[in-house]
Design a protein around this motif. Structure first.
Motif, short mmCIF file in Angstrom:
data_model
loop_
_atom_site.label_atom_id
_atom_site.label_comp_id
_atom_site.label_asym_id
_atom_site.label_seq_id
_atom_site.Cartn_x
_atom_site.Cartn_y
_atom_site.Cartn_z
N SER A 91 0.84 -1.19 0.00
CA SER A 91 0.00 0.00 0.00
C SER A 91 0.88 1.24 0.00
O SER A 91 1.66 1.45 0.92
N ASP A 92 0.75 2.08 -1.05
CA ASP A 92 1.57 3.30 -1.04
C ASP A 92 1.01 4.31 -0.04
O ASP A 92 1.72 5.19 0.41
N GLU A 93 -0.25 4.12 0.35
CA GLU A 93 -0.78 4.98 1.42
C GLU A 93 -0.07 4.67 2.74
O GLU A 93 0.28 5.57 3.51
N LEU A 94 0.18 3.39 2.99
CA LEU A 94 0.89 3.02 4.22
C LEU A 94 2.31 3.58 4.21
O LEU A 94 2.81 4.06 5.23
N VAL A 95 2.97 3.51 3.05
CA VAL A 95 4.31 4.10 2.93
C VAL A 95 4.25 5.60 3.23
O VAL A 95 5.05 6.13 3.98
N THR A 96 3.26 6.26 2.63
CA THR A 96 3.09 7.70 2.86
C THR A 96 2.91 7.99 4.34
O THR A 96 3.55 8.89 4.90
N ARG A 97 2.07 7.23 4.98
CA ARG A 97 1.80 7.45 6.41
C ARG A 97 3.05 7.24 7.25
O ARG A 97 3.32 8.00 8.18
N ALA A 98 3.82 6.21 6.92
CA ALA A 98 5.06 5.96 7.67
C ALA A 98 6.04 7.12 7.45
O ALA A 98 6.73 7.56 8.38
N LEU A 99 6.09 7.64 6.22
CA LEU A 99 6.96 8.79 5.93
C LEU A 99 6.50 10.02 6.71
O LEU A 99 7.33 10.77 7.24
N LEU A 100 5.19 10.22 6.82
CA LEU A 100 4.68 11.36 7.57
C LEU A 100 5.04 11.24 9.04
O LEU A 100 5.43 12.21 9.69
N ALA A 101 4.93 10.02 9.57
CA ALA A 101 5.30 9.80 10.97
C ALA A 101 6.78 10.10 11.17
O ALA A 101 7.17 10.74 12.15
N ALA A 102 7.61 9.67 10.22
CA ALA A 102 9.05 9.94 10.31
C ALA A 102 9.32 11.44 10.25
O ALA A 102 10.07 11.98 11.07
N GLU A 103 8.69 12.12 9.30
CA GLU A 103 8.89 13.57 9.16
C GLU A 103 8.48 14.30 10.44
O GLU A 103 9.16 15.23 10.88
N SER A 104 7.36 13.88 11.02
CA SER A 104 6.85 14.63 12.18
C SER A 104 7.73 14.43 13.41
O SER A 104 7.77 15.29 14.28
N GLU A 105 8.45 13.32 13.47
CA GLU A 105 9.36 13.08 14.60
C GLU A 105 10.81 13.40 14.23
O GLU A 105 11.73 13.17 15.02
N GLU A 106 11.00 13.89 13.01
CA GLU A 106 12.35 14.16 12.50
C GLU A 106 13.27 12.96 12.59
O GLU A 106 14.42 13.04 13.03
N ILE A 107 12.71 11.81 12.21
CA ILE A 107 13.48 10.58 12.11
C ILE A 107 13.79 10.36 10.64
O ILE A 107 12.90 10.52 9.79
N GLU A 108 15.03 10.01 10.33
CA GLU A 108 15.43 9.82 8.94
C GLU A 108 14.72 8.59 8.35
O GLU A 108 14.83 7.50 8.88
#
Ligand code: GDP
Ligand code: MG
Ligand code: ZN
Length: 283
Positions: A91-108
């Motif tokens: 699911s590319d939506e799941l990938v997007t969501r994981a990326l958003l979570a990473a961005e919001s916590e400033e995790i690479e």
């Protein structure tokens, strides 16, 4: 004494002491906020048990949530490795969501496209990831079955967490990169008394003295209910140049006149599918 949480299973945790000893621990108090990867203060109550007295300050906390509850995924990680594969479909939506979570916590974030040996399925998977590559996200292509080592340089000196849907090859990667993984999993299952050796819990493995890898249970959804609209906007990295440029300060980027994001979509500067996902996620 202090230790590191190397497995989290409901309200029960396995804490590893400096000498490698594993203790089964419960947190003091009812509301447990402990996550795999946490550094904790513990009081040892027996040879193999302890009580978590306090959580030491975290550098990051990755979690997902829906309207009712939050689930910790991992603490103190500095890299999130999002594993997808040529097969089964992801699911590319799941990938997007994981990326958003990473961005919001400033995790690479790092995206791994696994099972590249399945040559006939590879082009479609690459197409699906093209939008993320275009946004500058790093993508590593490999085959966990016989080239898991390709991932090791990317894990060097970091605390990484593997996330992804089940079936993408996370456990295959862990088992290839951490020779003692299965033994440790058995030891942890014993400490948790869970009676089974499946990965129903997050587990932290050591790659070397300062490289660690957390395997998390397969995710089928990645709720971002804990992020407000503004945080979500910022987590879409390509939106940032346009934020604050709309006519209305509280613009929802929907039907408002002179919306900078809508204009950017129309100009082809923001991908229309990403923009649609933004509206789905921000609600
Ligand atoms: N062909 C192929 N199959 C793989 C590869 N990596 C994992 N698999 C298979 O994919 C299935 C799911 O792998 P697993 O590691 O359990 O996925 P997890 O649910 O993400 O932990 C297993 O049958 C693996 O043998 C790969 O690189 N190539
Ligand atoms: Mg697995
Ligand atoms: Zn707007």
């Amino acid at each position: 004494m202090d230790g590191r949480v190397v497995a989290a299973h409901g309200r029960q945790y396995v804490v590893e002491l400096a000498d490698g000893i594993l203790l089964s621990c419960f947190p003091r108090g009812k509301r447990s906020e402990v996550a795999c990867g946490d550094r904790v203060d513990i009081q040892r109550t027996s040879d193999d048990q302890g009580v978590i007295e306090a959580i030491l300050p975290r550098t990051s906390l990755l979690y997902r949530s829906n309207d009712v509850r939050q689930k910790h995924i991992a603490a103190n990680v500095d890299q999130i490795v999002i594993v997808v594969a040529s097969e089964p479909a992801f699911s590319d939506e799941l990938v997007t969501r994981a990326l958003l979570a990473a961005e919001s916590e400033e995790i690479e974030p790092l995206i791994v496209l696994n099972k590249c040996d399945l040559a006939d399925k590879l082009p479609a998977a690459r197409d699906q990831l093209a939008v993320f590559a275009g946004l500058g996200y790093r993508i590593v292509e490999l085959s966990a079955r016989d080239h898991a080592e390709d991932l090791r340089p990317h894990l060097q000196g970091r605390i990484s967490v593997l996330v992804g849907q089940s079936g993408m090859g996370k456990s295959t990667l862990v088992n290839a990169l951490v020779p003692e993984a299965q033994a440790k999993t058995r030891e942890i299952s014993l400490a948790l008394d869970s009676g089974k050796h499946t990965t129903t819990h997050a587990t932290l493995y050591h790659l070397d003295a300062d490289s660690h890898l957390i395997d998390s249970p397969g995710l089928q959804e990645f709720g971002l209910g804990h992020l407000d609209r503004q945080e979500i906007e910022h987590a879409f990295r390509e939106f940032r140049p346009f934020l604050g440029q709309c006519r209305f300060r509280d613009c929802r980027h929907d039907r408002e006149p002179d919306c900078a994001l809508v204009a950017a979509v129309e100009a082809g500067q923001i991908d229309a599918r990403r923009f649609a996902l933004y509206h789905r996620i921000a609600g």
